[in-house]
Motif scaffolding. Structure first.
Motif, PDB file in Angstrom:
ATOM      1  N   SER A  59       0.838  -1.204   0.000  1.00  0.00           N
ATOM      2  CA  SER A  59       0.000   0.000   0.000  1.00  0.00           C
ATOM      3  C   SER A  59       0.873   1.254   0.000  1.00  0.00           C
ATOM      4  CB  SER A  59      -0.933  -0.014   1.214  1.00  0.00           C
ATOM      5  OG  SER A  59      -0.186  -0.113   2.421  1.00  0.00           O
ATOM      6  N   GLN A  60       2.012   1.186   0.711  1.00  0.00           N
ATOM      7  CA  GLN A  60       2.914   2.329   0.739  1.00  0.00           C
ATOM      8  C   GLN A  60       3.528   2.587  -0.631  1.00  0.00           C
ATOM      9  OE1 GLN A  60       3.381   4.523   3.132  1.00  0.00           O
ATOM     10  NE2 GLN A  60       4.816   5.657   1.828  1.00  0.00           N
ATOM     11  N   MET A  61       3.877   1.509  -1.349  1.00  0.00           N
ATOM     12  CA  MET A  61       4.455   1.671  -2.682  1.00  0.00           C
ATOM     13  C   MET A  61       3.416   2.258  -3.637  1.00  0.00           C
ATOM     14  SD  MET A  61       7.270   1.405  -4.336  1.00  0.00           S
ATOM     15  CE  MET A  61       8.217   0.395  -3.201  1.00  0.00           C
ATOM     16  N   CYS A  62       2.177   1.809  -3.523  1.00  0.00           N
ATOM     17  CA  CYS A  62       1.106   2.365  -4.366  1.00  0.00           C
ATOM     18  C   CYS A  62       0.958   3.865  -4.112  1.00  0.00           C
ATOM     19  CB  CYS A  62      -0.204   1.649  -4.087  1.00  0.00           C
ATOM     20  SG  CYS A  62      -0.247  -0.068  -4.649  1.00  0.00           S
ATOM     21  N   LYS A  63       1.065   4.277  -2.857  1.00  0.00           N
ATOM     22  CA  LYS A  63       0.973   5.702  -2.520  1.00  0.00           C
ATOM     23  C   LYS A  63       2.104   6.483  -3.168  1.00  0.00           C
ATOM     24  CE  LYS A  63      -1.389   5.154   1.945  1.00  0.00           C
ATOM     25  NZ  LYS A  63      -1.252   5.287   3.420  1.00  0.00           N
ATOM     26  N   LEU A  64       3.296   5.889  -3.200  1.00  0.00           N
ATOM     27  CA  LEU A  64       4.433   6.559  -3.820  1.00  0.00           C
ATOM     28  C   LEU A  64       4.227   6.739  -5.321  1.00  0.00           C
ATOM     29  CD1 LEU A  64       7.434   4.866  -1.950  1.00  0.00           C
ATOM     30  CD2 LEU A  64       6.657   7.235  -1.730  1.00  0.00           C
ATOM     31  N   PHE A  65       3.685   5.723  -5.974  1.00  0.00           N
ATOM     32  CA  PHE A  65       3.370   5.850  -7.398  1.00  0.00           C
ATOM     33  C   PHE A  65       2.397   7.011  -7.618  1.00  0.00           C
ATOM     34  CE2 PHE A  65       5.061   1.566  -8.171  1.00  0.00           C
ATOM     35  CZ  PHE A  65       5.569   1.708  -9.457  1.00  0.00           C
ATOM     36  N   GLU A  66       1.383   7.062  -6.767  1.00  0.00           N
ATOM     37  CA  GLU A  66       0.369   8.110  -6.910  1.00  0.00           C
ATOM     38  C   GLU A  66       0.934   9.488  -6.600  1.00  0.00           C
ATOM     39  OE1 GLU A  66      -2.500   6.438  -4.294  1.00  0.00           O
ATOM     40  OE2 GLU A  66      -2.932   4.767  -5.665  1.00  0.00           O
ATOM     41  N   GLN A  67       1.790   9.580  -5.591  1.00  0.00           N
ATOM     42  CA  GLN A  67       2.404  10.866  -5.244  1.00  0.00           C
ATOM     43  C   GLN A  67       3.284  11.390  -6.377  1.00  0.00           C
ATOM     44  OE1 GLN A  67       4.460  10.153  -1.535  1.00  0.00           O
ATOM     45  NE2 GLN A  67       2.555   9.974  -0.359  1.00  0.00           N
ATOM     46  N   HIS A  68       3.895  10.467  -7.110  1.00  0.00           N
ATOM     47  CA  HIS A  68       4.752  10.864  -8.234  1.00  0.00           C
ATOM     48  C   HIS A  68       3.961  10.961  -9.545  1.00  0.00           C
ATOM     49  CE1 HIS A  68       7.934   9.715  -5.385  1.00  0.00           C
ATOM     50  NE2 HIS A  68       8.756  10.429  -6.122  1.00  0.00           N
ATOM     51  N   HIS A  69       2.652  10.742  -9.473  1.00  0.00           N
ATOM     52  CA  HIS A  69       1.754  10.853 -10.631  1.00  0.00           C
ATOM     53  C   HIS A  69       2.191   9.934 -11.768  1.00  0.00           C
ATOM     54  CE1 HIS A  69       0.040  14.293  -8.576  1.00  0.00           C
ATOM     55  NE2 HIS A  69       1.245  14.829  -8.469  1.00  0.00           N
ATOM     56  N   ILE A  70       2.573   8.715 -11.387  1.00  0.00           N
ATOM     57  CA  ILE A  70       2.995   7.718 -12.378  1.00  0.00           C
ATOM     58  C   ILE A  70       1.886   6.681 -12.546  1.00  0.00           C
ATOM     59  CG2 ILE A  70       4.648   5.870 -12.876  1.00  0.00           C
ATOM     60  CD1 ILE A  70       6.749   7.534 -11.392  1.00  0.00           C
ATOM     61  N   ALA A  71       1.456   6.468 -13.780  1.00  0.00           N
ATOM     62  CA  ALA A  71       0.424   5.465 -14.063  1.00  0.00           C
ATOM     63  C   ALA A  71       1.023   4.072 -13.869  1.00  0.00           C
ATOM     64  CB  ALA A  71      -0.084   5.629 -15.486  1.00  0.00           C
ATOM     65  N   TYR A  72       0.278   3.195 -13.224  1.00  0.00           N
ATOM     66  CA  TYR A  72       0.822   1.866 -12.913  1.00  0.00           C
ATOM     67  C   TYR A  72      -0.299   0.857 -12.744  1.00  0.00           C
ATOM     68  CZ  TYR A  72      -0.846   2.270  -8.100  1.00  0.00           C
ATOM     69  OH  TYR A  72      -1.653   2.367  -6.986  1.00  0.00           O
ATOM     70  N   CYS A  73       0.081  -0.410 -12.704  1.00  0.00           N
ATOM     71  CA  CYS A  73      -0.827  -1.487 -12.314  1.00  0.00           C
ATOM     72  C   CYS A  73      -0.013  -2.535 -11.569  1.00  0.00           C
ATOM     73  CB  CYS A  73      -1.540  -2.106 -13.517  1.00  0.00           C
ATOM     74  SG  CYS A  73      -0.457  -3.055 -14.613  1.00  0.00           S
ATOM     75  N   ASP A  74      -0.693  -3.316 -10.750  1.00  0.00           N
ATOM     76  CA  ASP A  74      -0.070  -4.453 -10.070  1.00  0.00           C
ATOM     77  C   ASP A  74      -0.517  -5.700 -10.814  1.00  0.00           C
ATOM     78  OD1 ASP A  74       0.704  -6.553  -8.407  1.00  0.00           O
ATOM     79  OD2 ASP A  74       0.375  -5.415  -6.577  1.00  0.00           O
ATOM     80  N   ILE A  75       0.405  -6.291 -11.577  1.00  0.00           N
ATOM     81  CA  ILE A  75       0.008  -7.407 -12.432  1.00  0.00           C
ATOM     82  C   ILE A  75      -0.431  -8.623 -11.626  1.00  0.00           C
ATOM     83  CG2 ILE A  75       1.412  -6.646 -14.366  1.00  0.00           C
ATOM     84  CD1 ILE A  75       3.518  -8.664 -13.620  1.00  0.00           C
ATOM     85  N   MET A  76       0.018  -8.726 -10.366  1.00  0.00           N
ATOM     86  CA  MET A  76      -0.379  -9.867  -9.555  1.00  0.00           C
ATOM     87  C   MET A  76      -1.812  -9.747  -9.052  1.00  0.00           C
ATOM     88  SD  MET A  76       1.747 -12.161  -9.698  1.00  0.00           S
ATOM     89  CE  MET A  76       3.360 -12.338 -10.412  1.00  0.00           C
ATOM     90  N   LYS A  77      -2.455  -8.609  -9.305  1.00  0.00           N
ATOM     91  CA  LYS A  77      -3.867  -8.450  -8.962  1.00  0.00           C
ATOM     92  C   LYS A  77      -4.767  -8.671 -10.175  1.00  0.00           C
ATOM     93  CE  LYS A  77      -3.175  -5.470  -4.964  1.00  0.00           C
ATOM     94  NZ  LYS A  77      -3.458  -4.162  -4.327  1.00  0.00           N
ATOM     95  N   MET A  78      -4.145  -8.982 -11.302  1.00  0.00           N
ATOM     96  CA  MET A  78      -4.916  -9.290 -12.507  1.00  0.00           C
ATOM     97  C   MET A  78      -5.229 -10.788 -12.504  1.00  0.00           C
ATOM     98  SD  MET A  78      -2.557  -7.070 -15.168  1.00  0.00           S
ATOM     99  CE  MET A  78      -3.479  -7.540 -16.626  1.00  0.00           C
TER     100      MET A  78
END
Length: 290
Positions: free
Chosen positions: A101-120
């Motif tokens: 969850s912390q890493m996801c927050k960092l992606f969002e704070q840096h405004h970088i589009a991303y996905c977690d492939i292990m949730k697909m």
């Protein structure tokens, strides 16, 4: 027609195989933090992480980071800090995995589009197959008995738990599966496994020759471990923190087998093909290919 540009950062042997697949499919491929003689000559080996800015799609390792500070690069001596990566990937779409969850927050704070492939689901279900086969391989290598006629416990009935239980039963094992959900317990029974509700688990722990954990929650403390069959083989398939008190497990002399990232270890070519299918799906969803 311009080649589609994809970069691979870090990762294990499955990502080397992915580089080979992408190169053979005429992608413009670059790697950073990944070192191996099998990387094709056509692949660009970046000397600086800043070169990633030229690649609109970046696929990271599994897991993306183990400590939340650096990218996982087990095949290379390069230290890639998360902050360095974010600076380079500002305009890229990032395929990460096992993102906290912390890493996801960092992606969002840096405004970088991303996905977690292990949730697909499409990917996680396929990935569960080499994970289950690898778990069986580890069990056979670390015991003096066969899985046939052995008593096996699978903790958790998610994607991996379902496939692992089915394969163990096919090998002639006596399979029990622990779950919390009454719905899951009903399915476990109909599939021919012995259902064990979590609240009854302690009553059965002394019976098992093998315990496979798929739940990424530390569930088994000393009160559970004290009830283990002393000759049990415990195989940890869950991501950190895992499901057991490792120190107490080792203090008791229990055979504890860590088994992280099994697809990349036991079946890297298959795992790479799964990653390739994941990338194609993502590229279609992002409108990069038809």
């Amino acid at each position: 027609m311009n080649k589609l540009k994809v970069a691979i950062v870090g990762g294990d042997l499955r990502f080397v195989r992915l580089a080979q697949i992408l190169s053979s499919k005429n992608f413009d491929v670059a790697v950073y933090g990944l070192c191996h003689p099998d990387i094709p000559d056509e692949v660009t080996i970046c000397s600086s992480i800043s070169e990633l800015k030229h690649y609109p799609f970046i696929i990271g390792p599994i897991p993306f980071s183990k400590d939340g500070k650096c990218i996982f690069t087990p095949m290379c001596n390069s230290y890639v800090s998360v902050e360095q990566f974010f600076l380079a990937a500002t305009h890229s779409y990032v395929l990460g995995s096992v993102l906290s969850s912390q890493m996801c927050k960092l992606f969002e704070q840096h405004h970088i589009a991303y996905c977690d492939i292990m949730k697909m689901d499409e990917i996680a279900i396929l990935n569960a197959i080499p994970t289950a086969e690898g778990a069986i391989q580890y069990a056979m290598q670390n015991s003096e008995i066969t899985l046939h006629n052995s008593k096996c416990l699978v903790l958790g009935f998610g994607r991996c738990g379902k496939i692992l239980a089915q394969k163990l039963l096919a090998l002639g094992a006596d399979v029990s599966v622990e779950a919390r959900s009454t719905k899951d317990l009903a399915f476990i029974s109909t599939y021919g496994y012995k259902p064990i509700p979590l609240y009854e688990l302690k009553s059965y722990l002394n019976e098992f020759d093998f315990i496979f954990n798929t739940i990424p929650i530390k569930l088994l403390d000393n009160t559970y471990i004290d009830l283990f069959n002393p000759e049990v083989v415990y195989i940890e398939l869950a991501s950190a923190p895992g499901g057991i008190d490792i120190d107490y497990c080792q203090e008791k002399g229990i055979s504890y087998i860590p088994a992280p990232s099994l697809p990349g270890i036991v079946a890297p070519k298959t795992a790479a093909d799964i990653l390739y299918q994941c990338l194609l799906l993502t590229l279609r969803n992002q409108g990069a290919i038809l």
